[in-house]
Design an enzyme around this catalytic site. Structure first.
Site, PDB file in Angstrom:
ATOM      1  N   CYS A 304     -11.794  12.093  33.180  1.00 51.51           N
ATOM      2  CA  CYS A 304     -10.830  12.127  34.294  1.00 51.51           C
ATOM      3  C   CYS A 304      -9.444  12.259  33.669  1.00 51.51           C
ATOM      4  CB  CYS A 304     -10.916  10.872  35.136  1.00 51.51           C
ATOM      5  SG  CYS A 304     -12.558  10.531  35.823  1.00 51.51           S
ATOM      6  N   CYS A 305      -9.160  13.410  33.087  1.00 56.06           N
ATOM      7  CA  CYS A 305      -8.005  13.511  32.183  1.00 56.06           C
ATOM      8  C   CYS A 305      -6.666  13.580  32.889  1.00 56.06           C
ATOM      9  CB  CYS A 305      -8.166  14.714  31.255  1.00 56.06           C
ATOM     10  SG  CYS A 305      -7.973  16.316  32.075  1.00 56.06           S
ATOM     11  N   GLY A 308      -3.486  14.668  31.129  1.00 55.42           N
ATOM     12  CA  GLY A 308      -3.926  14.723  29.749  1.00 55.42           C
ATOM     13  C   GLY A 308      -3.204  13.851  28.758  1.00 55.42           C
ATOM     14  N   GLY A 309      -2.486  12.835  29.219  1.00 57.41           N
ATOM     15  CA  GLY A 309      -1.785  11.973  28.273  1.00 57.41           C
ATOM     16  C   GLY A 309      -2.722  11.314  27.283  1.00 57.41           C
ATOM     17  N   LYS A 310      -3.842  10.805  27.763  1.00 56.07           N
ATOM     18  CA  LYS A 310      -4.790  10.140  26.867  1.00 56.07           C
ATOM     19  C   LYS A 310      -5.580  11.156  26.043  1.00 56.07           C
ATOM     20  CE  LYS A 310      -5.190   5.835  29.483  1.00 56.07           C
ATOM     21  NZ  LYS A 310      -4.181   6.144  30.520  1.00 56.07           N
ATOM     22  N   ASP A 326     -10.869  17.738  34.658  1.00 48.27           N
ATOM     23  CA  ASP A 326     -10.231  17.204  35.859  1.00 48.27           C
ATOM     24  C   ASP A 326     -10.497  18.194  36.987  1.00 48.27           C
ATOM     25  OD1 ASP A 326      -8.074  14.912  36.518  1.00 48.27           O
ATOM     26  OD2 ASP A 326      -7.661  16.682  37.755  1.00 48.27           O
ATOM     27  N   ASP A 369     -11.262   7.187  32.239  1.00 46.50           N
ATOM     28  CA  ASP A 369     -10.011   6.620  32.743  1.00 46.50           C
ATOM     29  C   ASP A 369     -10.075   6.772  34.262  1.00 46.50           C
ATOM     30  OD1 ASP A 369      -7.466   5.642  33.030  1.00 46.50           O
ATOM     31  OD2 ASP A 369      -6.458   7.412  32.233  1.00 46.50           O
ATOM     32  N   CYS A 422      -5.847   1.208  35.573  1.00 45.14           N
ATOM     33  CA  CYS A 422      -4.480   0.663  35.590  1.00 45.14           C
ATOM     34  C   CYS A 422      -4.298  -0.163  36.857  1.00 45.14           C
ATOM     35  CB  CYS A 422      -3.440   1.775  35.495  1.00 45.14           C
ATOM     36  SG  CYS A 422      -3.576   3.048  36.783  1.00 45.14           S
TER      37      CYS A 422
END
Length: 470
Positions: A304-305, A308-310, A326, A369, A422
């Site tokens: 679940c990008c 794409g930060g992670k 995604d 995520d 989060c």
């Protein structure tokens, strides 16, 4: 007696030709907030409003030396008003006989001006009262100018007194989602008014976290979080700059490659433009570091990008392919643009729903995520407060369980499944993991991480690492 609108009902009047222009920072903030209240993401709404207000040919065009200060004030007003909106609505409701009788643009304007008066020390109350009153008289209804002036003067008189327990424990008002009962406000309603969250959220946290933990979490939602930066080890000079930033008095936290700064460094623009650093929540970085992300076997699938930060973090942390999926073409376009700008060839984006993609061969590492209620990052995304309901928590939990079940079928024996959110609700975090382990006895828990409730980072993540025994 509380001011109220004229009995005949407000009528919108055209601005007078001699009306003074609304100051650009307030104009941009109000425009962004109006769009956000209609459903647009606050950052996108603010970006659009700033571009419109500060466009070439406008009074506050970019060449104006004051434009940067105006843009910063607009950002503070938009985000700050959202963070405090339930509190501001409560305060204004105590000062108005019938807030619902006022036009919606005036209610929003009063909230922004009240935020200035109560929370921005460097702006005199008379200045906030003046621009707001002039705007009401010239752009909304001249007959309501006196109402605006009177209400904001009373806000200024109230000052820090709004924090007094007696004021906050008044009986429930008409607009508040609280039990209709005589006497003082209950504990959740008191906390909702004090910290600017819906009552159901305060009640949920009190039930699951206890009073001290809840107060710390709620206090964090009211403040802007520090700037999170991730330095990129493979870029020459990045780690030297990391050490320098970590030693600054403004640094409130650091990981092996990240920092959180209460104030941006003077060379922030250069750090970002040159690819030495990227913006990224330090709390999110710490969650992946706690799960040992740098040592996960490759390829790893970021299921679940988003933007794409992670995915980029994983690619920078160790060599090997990162699959990034995604369902949103817009988010993937943002990821593609960023990976090209940074020169990160090992990230392979593709469009897919996480529960609908099955790899050709079982994978050894998956990052989930997961979509969540986002209640751990309200300080950065305060517009979430406008949209979440108790039902959302249950709905997200069902989606998360489905994603976990599917991800489990895509792992090779010995493979790792990282589950990250989060948010702060047990149903989406610990409860989700416990239920998964009960249903999947061939998995075991290798690591678990939760941002401490007293963290100075102002954002809260949950992360767990599950291993498939085969």
């Amino acid at each position: 007696m509380a001011p109220s609108a004229p009995r005949s009902g407000p009528r919108r009047s055209r601005p007078r030709a001699v009306a003074p222009a609304l100051p650009p920072a307030r104009r941009a903030a109000l425009l962004a907030l109006e769009r956000c209240l209609r459903g647009q993401d606050i950052q996108a709404a603010l970006d659009g409003a700033l571009a419109e207000v500060f466009a070439p040919g406008k009074d506050a065009r970019p060449g104006n030396p004051a434009a940067a200060l105006d843009a910063a004030l607009a950002t503070e007003l938009a985000y700050g008003t959202l963070r405090r909106k339930p509190t501001l609505d409560f305060i204004l409701a105590t000062l108005l006989r019938d807030p619902g009788a006022l036009p919606a643009p005036m209610r929003l304007l009063l909230a922004v001006a009240a935020y200035e008066i109560l929370f921005l020390d460097k702006i005199p109350a008379y200045a906030s009262t003046h621009w707001a009153t002039e705007q009401v008289k010239t752009a909304i209804n001249p007959r309501l100018g006196k109402v605006c002036n009177a209400v904001l003067r009373r806000v200024a008189d109230l000052g820090p007194g709004w924090r007094d327990e007696a004021f906050l424990r008044q009986p429930p008002l008409a607009h508040e989602a609280a039990p209709r009962k005589a006497g003082q406000a209950d504990g959740p309603l008191f906390l909702a008014r004090r910290f600017g969250v819906p009552r159901w959220m305060a009640a949920l946290w009190l039930d699951t976290r206890g009073p001290d933990h809840t107060r710390a979490l709620l206090a964090a939602t009211c403040e802007a979080p520090p700037l999170g930066l991730r330095l990129r080890p493979q870029v020459p000079g990045a780690m030297e700059r990391h050490a320098q930033l970590a030693a600054l008095p403004s640094c409130v936290g650091a990981t092996a490659t990240g920092v959180a700064l209460a104030a941006p460094p003077p060379d922030l623009a250069e750090l970002l433009a040159d690819g030495l650093a990227v913006r990224q929540s330090l709390a999110g970085q710490a969650a992946l570091e706690a799960l040992g992300a740098a040592s996960w076997p490759r390829p790893v699938w970021d299921a679940c990008c988003g933007r794409g930060g992670k995915s980029l973090l994983l690619a920078d942390a160790a060599p090997g392919t990162v699959l990034a999926s995604d369902p949103s073409a817009r988010r993937l376009a943002g990821l593609n643009a960023e990976r090209r700008r940074l020169g990160v060839p090992d990230v392979a984006p593709f469009r897919a729903r996480a529960e609908a993609f099955s790899p050709r061969h079982p994978l050894r590492a998956i990052l989930l995520d997961a979509p969540c209620s986002g209640l751990g990052v309200l300080s950065r995304r305060p517009d979430t407060l406008l949209r979440r309901t108790p039902q959302d928590v249950a709905d997200f939990a069902r989606v998360q369980a489905r994603l976990l079940r599917h991800a489990a079928t895509c792992l090779a024996p010995g493979g790792l499944l990282a589950y990250v959110t989060c948010t702060l609700t047990p149903a989406e975090n610990e409860g989700q993991v416990d239920a998964f382990l009960t249903d999947h006895p061939r998995f075991h828990l290798k690591a678990i991480h939760t941002t401490p409730h007293d963290s100075p980072l102002g954002e809260f993540f949950f992360a767990s690492l599950l291993e498939y025994l085969g």
